[in-house]
Design an enzyme around this catalytic site. Sequence first.
Site: not given
Length: 282
Positions: A49, A93, A116
């Site tokens: 990422k 994460q 997200d």
Amino acid sequence: MGVLINGKELAKKLRLNLKEKIEEEGLKPKLAVILLGNDEASKLYVKIKSKACNEVGVEFEEFNLSEDATENELLELIEKLNNDKSINGILVQYPFPKQIRLRKVAEQIAPEKDVDGFNPYNVGKLISGYDTFIPCTPYGIMKMFEEYKIDVEGKKAVIIGRSNIVGKPMASCLLNANATVTICHSKTKNIKDELLQADIIIAACGKKHFVKSDMVKEGAVIIDVGTNVDENGKVCGDVDFENVKDKASFITPSPGGVGPMTVAMLINNVVKACEEQANKAI
Ligand code: NAP
């Protein structure tokens, strides 16, 4: 063999478009990523990422907490990032250590920085069909359908898996696009019968080669979300690709399909957050 959906190439194109947009509009998007502990796979995902963000012109800042960090420590860090005007998007994460509840984390991230799309407020907006942050994996899959001109309207889609990260938001996306949606899970009876009726199969159960050739209708679109590691340490999907590919009209490989699209859509969401926050400040 059906058309191979090249997620890697498509993601590259999307990243390039985002880079141009950032440069042309003079945007300064910034993503904060929190990593808990030393899980090797999580570290690798954060690195991927970070690399993609750097390439596109999204500033990336990593925050590391130890494996035994308390939930409060994490929630306090998120609150600090919520209040930091230079940060547009926050991602923690996954997976988390046992003491950290996904629900608490999802609720803590400010909805406008929830790139997200896990905050229940944004989940509700997605279900209601409103504009919101769409979770990156289902969003990437919808983008694949769009780019490969796969019309999902009126099609029967069967999803294997009901996680909050993949299965459930995938169902909302497909329903919002007028597909008829069935979600299967570990308690579903006769999955094969369900799959044999599917025009579109989304495999997201995390079981190596779960979808076999005799479970698939001729001409079906097959999307493989699974990223499993086999006995030789090789990454493989939830679909028995070699034996299914000749029956499919479109099929994604794994790796090289959904994974790169997930990262591209994360960047897309950070840019969206940056633009929305800038507009709000005016
Ligand atoms: P998860 O939270 O473990 O959920 C797995 C789902 O599959 C659950 O709903 C489970 O049912 C269902 N399932 C498990 N075994 C099954 C079986 N034998 N028959 C039917 N359903 C079964 O996993 P996830 O986070 O959604 O991820 C799924 C897979 O996608 C994993 O391989 C993950 O690594 C991969 N993934 C890839 C990306 C990417 O970008 N490529 C992103 C996210 C995830 P129950 O609910 O009944 O337990």
